[in-house]
Design a protein around this motif. Structure first.
Motif, PDB file in Angstrom:
ATOM      1  N   TYR A 225      31.695  44.404  21.488  1.00 22.32           N
ATOM      2  CA  TYR A 225      32.764  44.645  21.683  1.00 22.32           C
ATOM      3  C   TYR A 225      32.607  46.012  20.646  1.00 22.32           C
ATOM      4  CZ  TYR A 225      35.300  40.181  21.199  1.00 22.32           C
ATOM      5  OH  TYR A 225      35.527  39.031  22.615  1.00 22.32           O
TER       6      TYR A 225
ATOM      7  N   SER B 156      28.581  39.750  27.447  1.00 24.45           N
ATOM      8  CA  SER B 156      29.890  40.044  27.809  1.00 24.45           C
ATOM      9  C   SER B 156      30.285  41.689  26.611  1.00 24.45           C
ATOM     10  CB  SER B 156      31.357  39.390  28.008  1.00 24.45           C
ATOM     11  OG  SER B 156      31.272  38.709  26.974  1.00 24.45           O
TER      12      SER B 156
ATOM     13  N   HIS C  90      33.470  43.757  25.855  1.00 27.40           N
ATOM     14  CA  HIS C  90      34.786  43.796  25.455  1.00 27.40           C
ATOM     15  C   HIS C  90      34.702  44.999  25.439  1.00 27.40           C
ATOM     16  CE1 HIS C  90      34.443  39.323  25.414  1.00 27.40           C
ATOM     17  NE2 HIS C  90      33.544  39.335  25.476  1.00 27.40           N
TER      18      HIS C  90
ATOM     19  N   ASP D 138      45.416  37.444  27.450  1.00 31.14           N
ATOM     20  CA  ASP D 138      43.941  38.436  27.423  1.00 31.14           C
ATOM     21  C   ASP D 138      44.788  39.968  27.197  1.00 31.14           C
ATOM     22  OD1 ASP D 138      41.635  37.428  28.397  1.00 31.14           O
ATOM     23  OD2 ASP D 138      41.559  37.945  29.742  1.00 31.14           O
TER      24      ASP D 138
ATOM     25  N   LEU E 187      42.412  43.435  26.866  1.00 30.97           N
ATOM     26  CA  LEU E 187      41.380  42.760  26.693  1.00 30.97           C
ATOM     27  C   LEU E 187      40.278  43.057  27.909  1.00 30.97           C
ATOM     28  CD1 LEU E 187      41.816  39.935  24.124  1.00 30.97           C
ATOM     29  CD2 LEU E 187      41.213  42.243  23.353  1.00 30.97           C
ATOM     30  N   HIS E 188      40.013  43.772  28.214  1.00 33.05           N
ATOM     31  CA  HIS E 188      39.091  43.836  29.224  1.00 33.05           C
ATOM     32  C   HIS E 188      37.639  43.566  28.942  1.00 33.05           C
ATOM     33  CE1 HIS E 188      41.881  47.630  30.313  1.00 33.05           C
ATOM     34  NE2 HIS E 188      41.974  47.373  28.611  1.00 33.05           N
ATOM     35  N   ALA E 189      37.229  43.039  29.685  1.00 32.26           N
ATOM     36  CA  ALA E 189      35.989  41.980  29.831  1.00 32.26           C
ATOM     37  C   ALA E 189      35.061  42.360  31.217  1.00 32.26           C
ATOM     38  CB  ALA E 189      35.745  40.835  29.544  1.00 32.26           C
TER      39      ALA E 189
END
Length: 179
Positions: A105, A129, A131, A158, A173-175
């Motif tokens: 994150y 991932s 985020h 999201d 929320l960018h993943a």
């Protein structure tokens, strides 16, 4: 807790609709003098957005071999390794060797965070991932932080809805995958 750290208390109402998690949490977070408010808030959000049984904050910079947040199952085995900020490739490689799930994150530009990882050896990089939040979201939210903060964290499709001591904001929320 690191020497000179400042303790923050968070009363969190968590509603992660996407994962079906609804909890009220009382969290104490130690903020090291070298840690920015943006990093601490990102660490808190990572904890909430990855919330599961056995999740804890590490001891921070004094715990060199631990991520910012992690969870272990009832047997003591790692189930998630969560880095915050801009970890180097070696930390991600180590985390991926030690845990079946790794997440990062960041409150920074994700392209700049991921760029140094290119071409580096990272175990199971395609499963890690990264985020991030909308630009400026964390900085605006950080202005509402106090030593005692009432927090509402909601994730729906999201989108993150955040309230801190009356301040309200939302962010996608960018993943993305590391590789």
């Amino acid at each position: 807790m690191a020497a000179g750290a400042t303790m923050y208390s968070f009363q969190v109402t968590l509603a992660d609709v996407d994962r079906g998690i609804y909890e009220d949490l009382a969290l104490r977070v130690a903020r090291h003098p070298s840690e920015t408010g943006a990093f601490m808030l990102t660490r808190l959000l990572a904890y909430c957005l990855e919330y599961t049984d056995g999740i804890v904050f590490s001891d921070g910079i004094s715990a060199a071999g631990e991520p910012a947040v992690y969870a272990k199952d009832a047997t003591g085995a790692l189930v998630i390794w969560v880095e915050v900020g801009a970890p180097d490739a070696a930390r991600l490689h180590d985390g991926s060797l030690r845990s079946p799930r790794v997440a990062v994150y960041t409150h920074r530009d994700p392209a700049k965070v991921a760029a140094p990882w290119s071409g580096k050896r990272i175990h199971r990089s395609e499963e890690i991932s990264l985020h991030s939040f909308d630009p400026g979201f964390i900085d605006r939210a950080t202005e509402a932080l106090e030593r005692r903060t009432v927090v509402s964290v909601s994730r729906v499709e999201d989108t993150l809805y955040l309230e801190l001591n009356g301040w309200q904001g939302q962010s996608a929320l960018h993943a993305q995958r590391v590789s």
